[in-house]
Motif scaffolding. Sequence first.
Motif, PDB file in Angstrom:
ATOM      1  N   ASN A 169      27.758 -27.063  49.968  1.00 43.21           N
ATOM      2  CA  ASN A 169      26.383 -26.728  49.596  1.00 43.21           C
ATOM      3  C   ASN A 169      26.299 -25.346  48.941  1.00 43.21           C
ATOM      4  N   LEU A 170      27.009 -24.372  49.518  1.00 44.53           N
ATOM      5  CA  LEU A 170      26.994 -23.022  48.966  1.00 44.53           C
ATOM      6  C   LEU A 170      27.601 -22.999  47.571  1.00 44.53           C
ATOM      7  N   MET A 171      28.677 -23.718  47.376  1.00 39.76           N
ATOM      8  CA  MET A 171      29.332 -23.786  46.068  1.00 39.76           C
ATOM      9  C   MET A 171      28.354 -24.235  44.993  1.00 39.76           C
ATOM     10  N   ARG A 172      27.625 -25.291  45.247  1.00 38.96           N
ATOM     11  CA  ARG A 172      26.705 -25.825  44.241  1.00 38.96           C
ATOM     12  C   ARG A 172      25.567 -24.855  43.960  1.00 38.96           C
ATOM     13  N   ALA A 173      25.030 -24.233  45.011  1.00 41.90           N
ATOM     14  CA  ALA A 173      23.929 -23.289  44.818  1.00 41.90           C
ATOM     15  C   ALA A 173      24.387 -22.074  44.024  1.00 41.90           C
ATOM     16  N   GLU A 174      25.588 -21.568  44.317  1.00 42.53           N
ATOM     17  CA  GLU A 174      26.083 -20.383  43.625  1.00 42.53           C
ATOM     18  C   GLU A 174      26.328 -20.644  42.139  1.00 42.53           C
ATOM     19  N   VAL A 175      26.809 -21.838  41.814  1.00 41.19           N
ATOM     20  CA  VAL A 175      27.032 -22.158  40.401  1.00 41.19           C
ATOM     21  C   VAL A 175      25.718 -22.122  39.632  1.00 41.19           C
ATOM     22  N   MET A 176      24.660 -22.677  40.208  1.00 37.65           N
ATOM     23  CA  MET A 176      23.358 -22.665  39.532  1.00 37.65           C
ATOM     24  C   MET A 176      22.831 -21.238  39.378  1.00 37.65           C
ATOM     25  N   ALA A 177      23.002 -20.434  40.420  1.00 41.10           N
ATOM     26  CA  ALA A 177      22.567 -19.043  40.340  1.00 41.10           C
ATOM     27  C   ALA A 177      23.365 -18.303  39.270  1.00 41.10           C
ATOM     28  N   GLY A 178      24.677 -18.504  39.252  1.00 41.17           N
ATOM     29  CA  GLY A 178      25.520 -17.854  38.256  1.00 41.17           C
ATOM     30  C   GLY A 178      25.188 -18.288  36.847  1.00 41.17           C
ATOM     31  N   GLN A 179      24.854 -19.562  36.675  1.00 37.01           N
ATOM     32  CA  GLN A 179      24.484 -20.062  35.353  1.00 37.01           C
ATOM     33  C   GLN A 179      23.193 -19.403  34.878  1.00 37.01           C
ATOM     34  N   TYR A 180      22.238 -19.216  35.792  1.00 33.53           N
ATOM     35  CA  TYR A 180      20.997 -18.541  35.401  1.00 33.53           C
ATOM     36  C   TYR A 180      21.273 -17.093  35.009  1.00 33.53           C
ATOM     37  N   LEU A 181      22.101 -16.406  35.784  1.00 35.53           N
ATOM     38  CA  LEU A 181      22.443 -15.030  35.440  1.00 35.53           C
ATOM     39  C   LEU A 181      23.098 -14.955  34.067  1.00 35.53           C
ATOM     40  N   ASP A 182      23.863 -15.971  33.725  1.00 36.61           N
ATOM     41  CA  ASP A 182      24.541 -16.026  32.435  1.00 36.61           C
ATOM     42  C   ASP A 182      23.528 -16.115  31.289  1.00 36.61           C
ATOM     43  N   ILE A 183      22.584 -17.048  31.398  1.00 41.22           N
ATOM     44  CA  ILE A 183      21.607 -17.184  30.306  1.00 41.22           C
ATOM     45  C   ILE A 183      20.652 -15.999  30.275  1.00 41.22           C
ATOM     46  N   LEU A 184      20.389 -15.404  31.439  1.00 37.59           N
ATOM     47  CA  LEU A 184      19.549 -14.208  31.484  1.00 37.59           C
ATOM     48  C   LEU A 184      20.227 -13.067  30.733  1.00 37.59           C
ATOM     49  N   GLU A 185      21.517 -12.900  30.925  1.00 40.38           N
ATOM     50  CA  GLU A 185      22.237 -11.809  30.265  1.00 40.38           C
ATOM     51  C   GLU A 185      22.272 -12.003  28.759  1.00 40.38           C
ATOM     52  N   GLU A 186      22.322 -13.259  28.313  1.00 44.55           N
ATOM     53  CA  GLU A 186      22.333 -13.519  26.869  1.00 44.55           C
ATOM     54  C   GLU A 186      21.071 -12.991  26.197  1.00 44.55           C
ATOM     55  N   VAL A 187      19.928 -13.144  26.879  1.00 47.67           N
ATOM     56  CA  VAL A 187      18.659 -12.735  26.253  1.00 47.67           C
ATOM     57  C   VAL A 187      18.250 -11.311  26.624  1.00 47.67           C
ATOM     58  N   ALA A 188      18.593 -10.886  27.847  1.00 48.08           N
ATOM     59  CA  ALA A 188      18.179  -9.557  28.306  1.00 48.08           C
ATOM     60  C   ALA A 188      19.253  -8.500  28.058  1.00 48.08           C
ATOM     61  N   VAL A 198      29.240  -4.398  32.170  1.00 46.76           N
ATOM     62  CA  VAL A 198      30.510  -4.906  32.694  1.00 46.76           C
ATOM     63  C   VAL A 198      30.316  -5.423  34.115  1.00 46.76           C
ATOM     64  N   HIS A 199      29.592  -4.666  34.926  1.00 46.61           N
ATOM     65  CA  HIS A 199      29.330  -5.096  36.309  1.00 46.61           C
ATOM     66  C   HIS A 199      28.563  -6.413  36.333  1.00 46.61           C
ATOM     67  N   ARG A 200      27.551  -6.533  35.484  1.00 48.95           N
ATOM     68  CA  ARG A 200      26.770  -7.776  35.451  1.00 48.95           C
ATOM     69  C   ARG A 200      27.641  -8.948  35.003  1.00 48.95           C
ATOM     70  N   ALA A 201      28.496  -8.718  34.009  1.00 51.10           N
ATOM     71  CA  ALA A 201      29.378  -9.783  33.521  1.00 51.10           C
ATOM     72  C   ALA A 201      30.358 -10.216  34.606  1.00 51.10           C
ATOM     73  N   GLN A 202      30.856  -9.270  35.386  1.00 55.26           N
ATOM     74  CA  GLN A 202      31.777  -9.620  36.473  1.00 55.26           C
ATOM     75  C   GLN A 202      31.064 -10.421  37.559  1.00 55.26           C
ATOM     76  N   SER A 203      29.816 -10.098  37.826  1.00 49.15           N
ATOM     77  CA  SER A 203      29.036 -10.856  38.808  1.00 49.15           C
ATOM     78  C   SER A 203      28.814 -12.287  38.327  1.00 49.15           C
ATOM     79  N   ILE A 204      28.563 -12.446  37.028  1.00 47.39           N
ATOM     80  CA  ILE A 204      28.360 -13.780  36.460  1.00 47.39           C
ATOM     81  C   ILE A 204      29.606 -14.636  36.618  1.00 47.39           C
ATOM     82  N   ILE A 205      30.762 -14.089  36.251  1.00 45.79           N
ATOM     83  CA  ILE A 205      31.982 -14.915  36.341  1.00 45.79           C
ATOM     84  C   ILE A 205      32.319 -15.238  37.794  1.00 45.79           C
ATOM     85  N   ARG A 206      31.964 -14.335  38.699  1.00 45.49           N
ATOM     86  CA  ARG A 206      32.278 -14.595  40.109  1.00 45.49           C
ATOM     87  C   ARG A 206      31.498 -15.801  40.624  1.00 45.49           C
TER      88      ARG A 206
END
Length: 364
Positions: A169-188, A198-206
């Motif tokens: 359950n945690l795995m699936r939730a984290e992937v969705m959260a990470g995906q949102y952070l990814d698209i957020l970083e693209e626009v923001a 760099v810190h934000r990018a490392q959090s996204i890949i994690r």
Amino acid sequence: MSAAEQLRHEQADFVAAVAGELTGFLSAKQSVMAAISPDIEPIMGSISNLVTGGKRLRALMCYWGWRGAGGAAEAPEVVTAGTALELFQAAALIHDDIIDRSDTRRGGPSVHRSFSQLHDAQGWALDSERFGQAAGILAGDLCLSFSEEAFTDIGERAAARSTARLIFNLMRAEVMAGQYLDILEEVAGPVRDRAGAVHRAQSIIRFKSAKYSTEHPLALGGALAGASTELLRGYSAFALPLGEAFQLRDDVLGVFGDPQTTGKPAGDDLREGKRTVLVALALEQATAAESAFIDARLGHQDLTDPEIDQIRTIIAESGALQATEVLIEQFGATAYEALAALDLDELPKTALRRLAEVTVSRAA
């Protein structure tokens, strides 16, 4: 039989078992869907095509986590867990390609693009792009549903509130959260404080990739076999830095990889606007004019080949590429050190080392 031969045979047998279970599972679902309407066949076909082949990294991590915790070779529970992970991976890929506007996957059309092409070939009404994206979203959602169903089929070891269920359950939730952070970083990202990029990018890949590619699958296999908290902690110490090295390598290949090997157009990540650690380091280390050029052109679908070459040159000459390679080496070294400290039998430890070596040095 030598230890190396035993490893190869056992791993090959497991991969074959997962492939067979996937085929059987999807064949059964095909019958259910065909009873609804034969028009649904393209969705089922797209899922079957996507789960055929691939590296099976997540399934294999799960398997050796299981074996390392004392699970029997090719037990049905771990084969079904591998099947569930492959279906979840397929869902993530389908949705990721839609979000990234990526037309290719493994050298062929991505799922949503294949539906756009079907629309055009049939001469259907309205917008083919919108149809393709809608059909792709539904195909990905169906994969998520199938993944949950397969995981539940494991039975008592994956029951509610079990350690394995909590990890899944945690795995699936984290992937969705990470995906949102990814698209957020693209626009923001272009207007945010560059010092934190760099810190934000490392959090996204994690959270988008590293945890679900290596850490959670390994822990999932261990939990299904009844691993101790100490062993699961050791698994995490090994697999998380490995997953981060895996994604950093993926980011390098997304910019500098050979399309014949990666199955994706050259510089595809740049057209998709991915603000990876590699890009964040370039923005941090390049000149003001070079950084402004990257910010201005990153993520534009009309990015030309000369512009891609120019961004590549900036990344390389700024030192960002070398810095990323150093990070990959450091994460890999941390993973190997943690693996050496794990109290495992020689077979699973050797298998995990080989998976780590392939993961860090891969070309596709």
